[in-house]
Motif scaffolding. Structure first.
Motif, PDB file in Angstrom:
ATOM      1  N   THR A   1       0.833  -1.203   0.000  1.00  0.00           N
ATOM      2  CA  THR A   1       0.000   0.000   0.000  1.00  0.00           C
ATOM      3  C   THR A   1       0.868   1.253   0.000  1.00  0.00           C
ATOM      4  O   THR A   1       0.558   2.240  -0.686  1.00  0.00           O
TER       5      THR A   1
ATOM      6  N   SER B   1       2.119   1.857  -3.436  1.00  0.00           N
ATOM      7  CA  SER B   1       1.088   2.427  -4.306  1.00  0.00           C
ATOM      8  C   SER B   1       0.920   3.922  -4.030  1.00  0.00           C
ATOM      9  O   SER B   1       0.684   4.718  -4.951  1.00  0.00           O
ATOM     10  N   PHE B   2       1.056   4.323  -2.762  1.00  0.00           N
ATOM     11  CA  PHE B   2       1.021   5.750  -2.415  1.00  0.00           C
ATOM     12  C   PHE B   2       2.182   6.487  -3.079  1.00  0.00           C
ATOM     13  O   PHE B   2       2.014   7.601  -3.599  1.00  0.00           O
TER      14      PHE B   2
ATOM     15  N   LEU C   1       1.337   6.909  -6.676  1.00  0.00           N
ATOM     16  CA  LEU C   1       0.252   7.885  -6.822  1.00  0.00           C
ATOM     17  C   LEU C   1       0.787   9.306  -6.810  1.00  0.00           C
ATOM     18  O   LEU C   1       0.460  10.127  -7.685  1.00  0.00           O
TER      19      LEU C   1
ATOM     20  N   CYS D   1       0.763  11.558 -10.182  1.00  0.00           N
ATOM     21  CA  CYS D   1      -0.311  12.551 -10.139  1.00  0.00           C
ATOM     22  C   CYS D   1       0.155  13.912  -9.624  1.00  0.00           C
ATOM     23  O   CYS D   1      -0.419  14.943 -10.003  1.00  0.00           O
TER      24      CYS D   1
ATOM     25  N   PHE E   1      -7.554   1.186  -1.297  1.00  0.00           N
ATOM     26  CA  PHE E   1      -6.658   2.319  -1.534  1.00  0.00           C
ATOM     27  C   PHE E   1      -5.848   2.123  -2.815  1.00  0.00           C
ATOM     28  O   PHE E   1      -5.636   3.075  -3.573  1.00  0.00           O
ATOM     29  N   ILE E   2      -5.398   0.888  -3.068  1.00  0.00           N
ATOM     30  CA  ILE E   2      -4.618   0.621  -4.283  1.00  0.00           C
ATOM     31  C   ILE E   2      -5.480   0.827  -5.532  1.00  0.00           C
ATOM     32  O   ILE E   2      -5.030   1.415  -6.528  1.00  0.00           O
TER      33      ILE E   2
ATOM     34  N   SER F   1      -5.846   4.497  -5.950  1.00  0.00           N
ATOM     35  CA  SER F   1      -4.593   5.083  -6.436  1.00  0.00           C
ATOM     36  C   SER F   1      -4.445   4.895  -7.931  1.00  0.00           C
ATOM     37  O   SER F   1      -4.133   5.852  -8.667  1.00  0.00           O
ATOM     38  N   TYR F   2      -4.673   3.672  -8.400  1.00  0.00           N
ATOM     39  CA  TYR F   2      -4.461   3.411  -9.823  1.00  0.00           C
ATOM     40  C   TYR F   2      -5.593   3.964 -10.688  1.00  0.00           C
ATOM     41  O   TYR F   2      -5.403   4.162 -11.884  1.00  0.00           O
TER      42      TYR F   2
ATOM     43  N   CYS G   1      -6.779   7.000 -10.039  1.00  0.00           N
ATOM     44  CA  CYS G   1      -6.249   8.358 -10.200  1.00  0.00           C
ATOM     45  C   CYS G   1      -5.078   8.380 -11.181  1.00  0.00           C
ATOM     46  O   CYS G   1      -4.951   9.298 -11.999  1.00  0.00           O
ATOM     47  N   ILE G   2      -4.233   7.357 -11.102  1.00  0.00           N
ATOM     48  CA  ILE G   2      -3.086   7.275 -12.014  1.00  0.00           C
ATOM     49  C   ILE G   2      -3.557   7.114 -13.454  1.00  0.00           C
ATOM     50  O   ILE G   2      -3.016   7.747 -14.376  1.00  0.00           O
TER      51      ILE G   2
ATOM     52  N   CYS H   1       4.868   1.667 -12.993  1.00  0.00           N
ATOM     53  CA  CYS H   1       3.804   1.031 -12.211  1.00  0.00           C
ATOM     54  C   CYS H   1       3.693  -0.474 -12.469  1.00  0.00           C
ATOM     55  O   CYS H   1       3.037  -1.178 -11.687  1.00  0.00           O
TER      56      CYS H   1
END
Length: 319
Positions: free
Chosen positions: A120, A123-124, A127, A131, A218-219, A222-223, A225-226, A246
């Motif tokens: 996690t 992934s943050f 992100l 972004c 959350f992952i 995140s992806y 948004c990515i 990624c």
């Protein structure tokens, strides 16, 4: 066995737990040998990954601090699982003392939770890097990543302690309690209790939501948004470069979460041996594949490895 229960207040504690493991599977010893070789590869691969990160100063970045933490937890988790599994089945020690069983359950849960939380954190990192590239170094600094990793260890440790405490409050009506798993698994143990196991039932449903559900959510966020950010990138080269950063993490996420999510979602419909084998592979394969994926699919890490090999810091020439 003529062992009596140990009395702890009004709680009856059995002297041993019997780990049933893989019952009725022919030639299962070959599977144990396979798991042992997987463990050796995992130990060597993650140790090598950690060594490269330590030696090469260009990898002393927040991202690779998280990768280092992932390798460390991979080694600890696979050691907790494989060492107990080999001792239990390969050497025929299927009776595990009560205290050792609690320690095994605590260790496996702690390091499994840290694997999930570290993925996690990675992934943050991706992100923010994609972004918010202009604010990346301000948001994801060495200090902030260490604080996040420290908070993750604290959370995982707290959850593991709570699970062990509630497990120690269970009372059992048998001299030897059979555990239908390959290690001291929380679920099969609390279901064997003969007193009120409601708190353990709550924990058994709450912990996967915290350790698996929230990280997966959350992952995915995140992806998402990515993906939106990548669609806004007009240059194909920039889009391809961002996607490559990624890829390794997405593969690790899929390898780790897909089997374990399937098992915990449909555990009541899955054959016991199928569930146990799936859990055992989920415990040992991701730690083995993580260093392989990062070595061959991360360009900056490959550059570091080649540079170190040229400088002969890792493999010095023999005279």
């Amino acid at each position: 066995m003529n062992e009596d229960f140990a009395e702890n207040g009004n709680i009856s504690i059995p002297s041993y737990f019997y780990i049933s493991g893989f019952s009725g599977i022919p030639h299962i010893r070959y599977y144990y040998i396979f798991l042992f070789f997987v463990y050796i590869i995992s130990l060597l691969g993650n140790s090598y990954l950690m060594l490269v990160i330590i030696i090469d100063r260009t990898l002393h970045t927040p991202k690779y601090i998280a990768v280092f933490n992932l390798s460390l937890t991979d080694i600890c988790e696979s050691t907790a699982v494989i060492s107990q599994l080999l001792d239990t089945f390969l050497f025929g020690n299927q009776l595990i003392p009560y205290g050792l069983c609690l320690c095994n359950m605590f260790s496996v849960f702690l390091f499994f939770a840290m694997q999930s939380l570290t993925l996690t954190i990675l992934s943050f990192d991706r992100l923010v890097a994609i972004c918010l590239p202009l604010r990346y170094h301000m948001i994801v600094s060495h200090r902030s990543i260490l604080v996040i990793i420290g908070a993750s260890w604290t959370l995982a440790l707290l959850l593991a302690i709570i699970g062990a405490i509630f497990m120690s409050r269970l009372s059992f009506c048998r001299v030897i309690v059979t555990v239908n798993s390959f290690y001291c698994d929380h679920g099969p143990i609390y279901r064997s209790a003969c007193n009120n196991n409601f708190p353990s039932t709550v924990i058994a449903n709450l912990f996967p939501a915290v350790i698996i559900g929230l990280p997966v959510f959350f992952i995915i966020f995140s992806y998402t948004c990515i993906a939106v950010t990548l669609f806004r990138i007009t240059t194909p080269q920039d889009r391809q470069r961002a996607t490559k950063t990624c890829t390794a993490h997405l593969i690790l996420v899929a390898i780790f979460y897909v089997p374990i999510t399937f098992t915990y979602t449909f555990w009541s419909f899955i054959n016991t041996n199928t569930r146990i084998i799936n859990l055992s592979l989920t415990s040992v394969l991701p730690p083995m594949l993580n260093p392989i994926i990062y070595t061959f699919m991360t360009e900056e890490f490959m550059v570091s490895v080649k540079r170190l090999l040229k400088r002969r810091l890792i493999f010095p020439s023999r005279k």
